[in-house]
Design a protein around this motif. Sequence first.
Motif, PDB file in Angstrom:
ATOM      1  N   VAL A 189     -10.736  76.849 116.427  1.00 28.98           N
ATOM      2  CA  VAL A 189     -11.659  77.190 115.347  1.00 28.98           C
ATOM      3  C   VAL A 189     -13.057  76.673 115.677  1.00 28.98           C
ATOM      4  CG1 VAL A 189     -12.231  76.694 112.933  1.00 28.98           C
ATOM      5  CG2 VAL A 189      -9.889  77.307 113.558  1.00 28.98           C
ATOM      6  N   GLY A 190     -13.140  75.433 116.112  1.00 30.47           N
ATOM      7  CA  GLY A 190     -14.435  74.821 116.409  1.00 30.47           C
ATOM      8  C   GLY A 190     -15.177  75.496 117.544  1.00 30.47           C
ATOM      9  N   ARG A 191     -14.451  75.948 118.551  1.00 29.45           N
ATOM     10  CA  ARG A 191     -15.107  76.641 119.663  1.00 29.45           C
ATOM     11  C   ARG A 191     -15.693  77.976 119.201  1.00 29.45           C
ATOM     12  NH1 ARG A 191     -10.939  73.934 122.342  1.00 29.45           N
ATOM     13  NH2 ARG A 191      -9.467  75.646 122.108  1.00 29.45           N
ATOM     14  N   THR A 192     -14.984  78.673 118.325  1.00 31.05           N
ATOM     15  CA  THR A 192     -15.521  79.915 117.770  1.00 31.05           C
ATOM     16  C   THR A 192     -16.750  79.623 116.916  1.00 31.05           C
ATOM     17  OG1 THR A 192     -13.325  80.934 117.758  1.00 31.05           O
ATOM     18  CG2 THR A 192     -15.006  81.949 116.350  1.00 31.05           C
ATOM     19  N   GLN A 193     -16.670  78.592 116.076  1.00 32.40           N
ATOM     20  CA  GLN A 193     -17.821  78.200 115.263  1.00 32.40           C
ATOM     21  C   GLN A 193     -19.010  77.848 116.156  1.00 32.40           C
ATOM     22  OE1 GLN A 193     -15.825  74.979 113.298  1.00 32.40           O
ATOM     23  NE2 GLN A 193     -15.767  76.058 111.332  1.00 32.40           N
ATOM     24  N   PRO A 230     -13.320  80.768 110.861  1.00 30.05           N
ATOM     25  CA  PRO A 230     -13.293  82.097 111.487  1.00 30.05           C
ATOM     26  C   PRO A 230     -11.904  82.720 111.559  1.00 30.05           C
ATOM     27  CG  PRO A 230     -13.552  80.409 113.156  1.00 30.05           C
ATOM     28  CD  PRO A 230     -13.622  79.717 111.829  1.00 30.05           C
ATOM     29  N   ARG A 231     -10.852  82.002 111.183  1.00 29.86           N
ATOM     30  CA  ARG A 231      -9.502  82.580 111.194  1.00 29.86           C
ATOM     31  C   ARG A 231      -9.310  83.553 110.043  1.00 29.86           C
ATOM     32  NH1 ARG A 231      -6.398  76.977 111.387  1.00 29.86           N
ATOM     33  NH2 ARG A 231      -8.000  76.709 109.809  1.00 29.86           N
ATOM     34  N   ARG A 232     -10.164  83.455 109.032  1.00 30.59           N
ATOM     35  CA  ARG A 232     -10.061  84.351 107.874  1.00 30.59           C
ATOM     36  C   ARG A 232     -10.789  85.660 108.169  1.00 30.59           C
ATOM     37  NH1 ARG A 232     -12.122  81.572 102.722  1.00 30.59           N
ATOM     38  NH2 ARG A 232     -11.714  83.688 102.025  1.00 30.59           N
ATOM     39  N   GLU A 233     -10.064  86.735 108.169  1.00 32.96           N
ATOM     40  CA  GLU A 233     -10.660  88.044 108.463  1.00 32.96           C
ATOM     41  C   GLU A 233     -11.745  88.417 107.467  1.00 32.96           C
ATOM     42  OE1 GLU A 233      -8.415  91.576 109.346  1.00 32.96           O
ATOM     43  OE2 GLU A 233      -6.815  90.335 110.177  1.00 32.96           O
ATOM     44  N   ASP A 234     -11.546  88.050 106.199  1.00 36.66           N
ATOM     45  CA  ASP A 234     -12.498  88.451 105.164  1.00 36.66           C
ATOM     46  C   ASP A 234     -13.845  87.737 105.270  1.00 36.66           C
ATOM     47  OD1 ASP A 234     -11.214  86.054 104.431  1.00 36.66           O
ATOM     48  OD2 ASP A 234     -11.514  86.419 102.294  1.00 36.66           O
ATOM     49  N   ILE A 235     -13.974  86.731 106.125  1.00 32.13           N
ATOM     50  CA  ILE A 235     -15.224  86.006 106.283  1.00 32.13           C
ATOM     51  C   ILE A 235     -16.118  86.633 107.347  1.00 32.13           C
ATOM     52  CG2 ILE A 235     -14.677  84.273 108.040  1.00 32.13           C
ATOM     53  CD1 ILE A 235     -16.204  83.379 104.713  1.00 32.13           C
ATOM     54  N   TRP A 236     -15.572  87.472 108.222  1.00 26.29           N
ATOM     55  CA  TRP A 236     -16.346  88.027 109.332  1.00 26.29           C
ATOM     56  C   TRP A 236     -17.535  88.888 108.909  1.00 26.29           C
ATOM     57  CZ3 TRP A 236     -16.789  86.556 114.206  1.00 26.29           C
ATOM     58  CH2 TRP A 236     -15.872  85.589 114.640  1.00 26.29           C
ATOM     59  N   PRO A 237     -17.455  89.657 107.815  1.00 28.51           N
ATOM     60  CA  PRO A 237     -18.677  90.362 107.378  1.00 28.51           C
ATOM     61  C   PRO A 237     -19.812  89.384 107.031  1.00 28.51           C
ATOM     62  CG  PRO A 237     -16.763  91.358 106.369  1.00 28.51           C
ATOM     63  CD  PRO A 237     -16.281  90.100 107.046  1.00 28.51           C
ATOM     64  N   LEU A 238     -19.465  88.237 106.493  1.00 25.73           N
ATOM     65  CA  LEU A 238     -20.483  87.226 106.186  1.00 25.73           C
ATOM     66  C   LEU A 238     -21.056  86.627 107.466  1.00 25.73           C
ATOM     67  CD1 LEU A 238     -22.110  85.636 104.162  1.00 25.73           C
ATOM     68  CD2 LEU A 238     -20.176  84.078 103.907  1.00 25.73           C
ATOM     69  N   PHE A 239     -20.202  86.363 108.453  1.00 24.46           N
ATOM     70  CA  PHE A 239     -20.699  85.891 109.752  1.00 24.46           C
ATOM     71  C   PHE A 239     -21.716  86.882 110.310  1.00 24.46           C
ATOM     72  CE2 PHE A 239     -16.639  83.344 110.758  1.00 24.46           C
ATOM     73  CZ  PHE A 239     -17.265  82.122 110.535  1.00 24.46           C
ATOM     74  N   ARG A 240     -21.339  88.174 110.322  1.00 22.85           N
ATOM     75  CA  ARG A 240     -22.242  89.191 110.861  1.00 22.85           C
ATOM     76  C   ARG A 240     -23.569  89.208 110.103  1.00 22.85           C
ATOM     77  NH1 ARG A 240     -17.329  91.619 111.859  1.00 22.85           N
ATOM     78  NH2 ARG A 240     -17.169  92.683 109.876  1.00 22.85           N
ATOM     79  N   ARG A 241     -23.501  89.100 108.797  1.00 24.86           N
ATOM     80  CA  ARG A 241     -24.718  89.113 107.972  1.00 24.86           C
ATOM     81  C   ARG A 241     -25.604  87.909 108.283  1.00 24.86           C
ATOM     82  NH1 ARG A 241     -26.628  91.566 103.059  1.00 24.86           N
ATOM     83  NH2 ARG A 241     -28.631  90.575 102.761  1.00 24.86           N
ATOM     84  N   LEU A 242     -25.009  86.733 108.361  1.00 26.60           N
ATOM     85  CA  LEU A 242     -25.791  85.526 108.662  1.00 26.60           C
ATOM     86  C   LEU A 242     -26.413  85.600 110.053  1.00 26.60           C
ATOM     87  CD1 LEU A 242     -23.436  82.810 107.123  1.00 26.60           C
ATOM     88  CD2 LEU A 242     -25.669  83.532 106.252  1.00 26.60           C
ATOM     89  N   LEU A 243     -25.675  86.122 111.027  1.00 25.66           N
ATOM     90  CA  LEU A 243     -26.213  86.274 112.375  1.00 25.66           C
ATOM     91  C   LEU A 243     -27.359  87.286 112.408  1.00 25.66           C
ATOM     92  CD1 LEU A 243     -22.898  86.172 114.419  1.00 25.66           C
ATOM     93  CD2 LEU A 243     -24.693  84.426 114.387  1.00 25.66           C
ATOM     94  N   GLU A 244     -27.222  88.388 111.683  1.00 25.11           N
ATOM     95  CA  GLU A 244     -28.295  89.380 111.612  1.00 25.11           C
ATOM     96  C   GLU A 244     -29.545  88.787 110.974  1.00 25.11           C
ATOM     97  OE1 GLU A 244     -26.626  92.637 109.422  1.00 25.11           O
ATOM     98  OE2 GLU A 244     -25.319  93.238 111.082  1.00 25.11           O
TER      99      GLU A 244
END
Length: 122
Positions: free
Chosen positions: A51-55, A94-108
């Motif tokens: 998890v930490g490496r993905t973060q 990042p193991r939660r699939e439903d959080i990935w749209p938020l990751f993408r938004r924050l990165l954008e």
Amino acid sequence: MSISRVKAWEYAEQVLSRPNRRLEVTARRGRGGLTLLHRGRALTRCYDTGVGRTQAELVARALGVELPAMGNAVTVGVSSGVLYRAVSISSMDPRREDIWPLFRRLLEEAEAMRAGVSEMED
């Protein structure tokens, strides 16, 4: 002796309480994981786990840098808005699939903010 994530976040809240156009932050990668530093003090940590490496990879992307190799560090100047997004990413699972749209938004958003700052500096 390493600092706990809770203590690091207390300092991060203090730094982020004042909007700033440019803050020097260092992403340092060691055996324990990635630590994000400002003026030598920890802002957040991503532990050396799956998890930490993905973060850590996502935090580096938010800052607009490559994840440093083990034992290395990279320093970058970012706005408090970009830093807020990087610290936020470091706290999400990042193991939660439903959080990935938020990751993408924050990165954008972080990318757009970094582009805006560099345009103003030119």
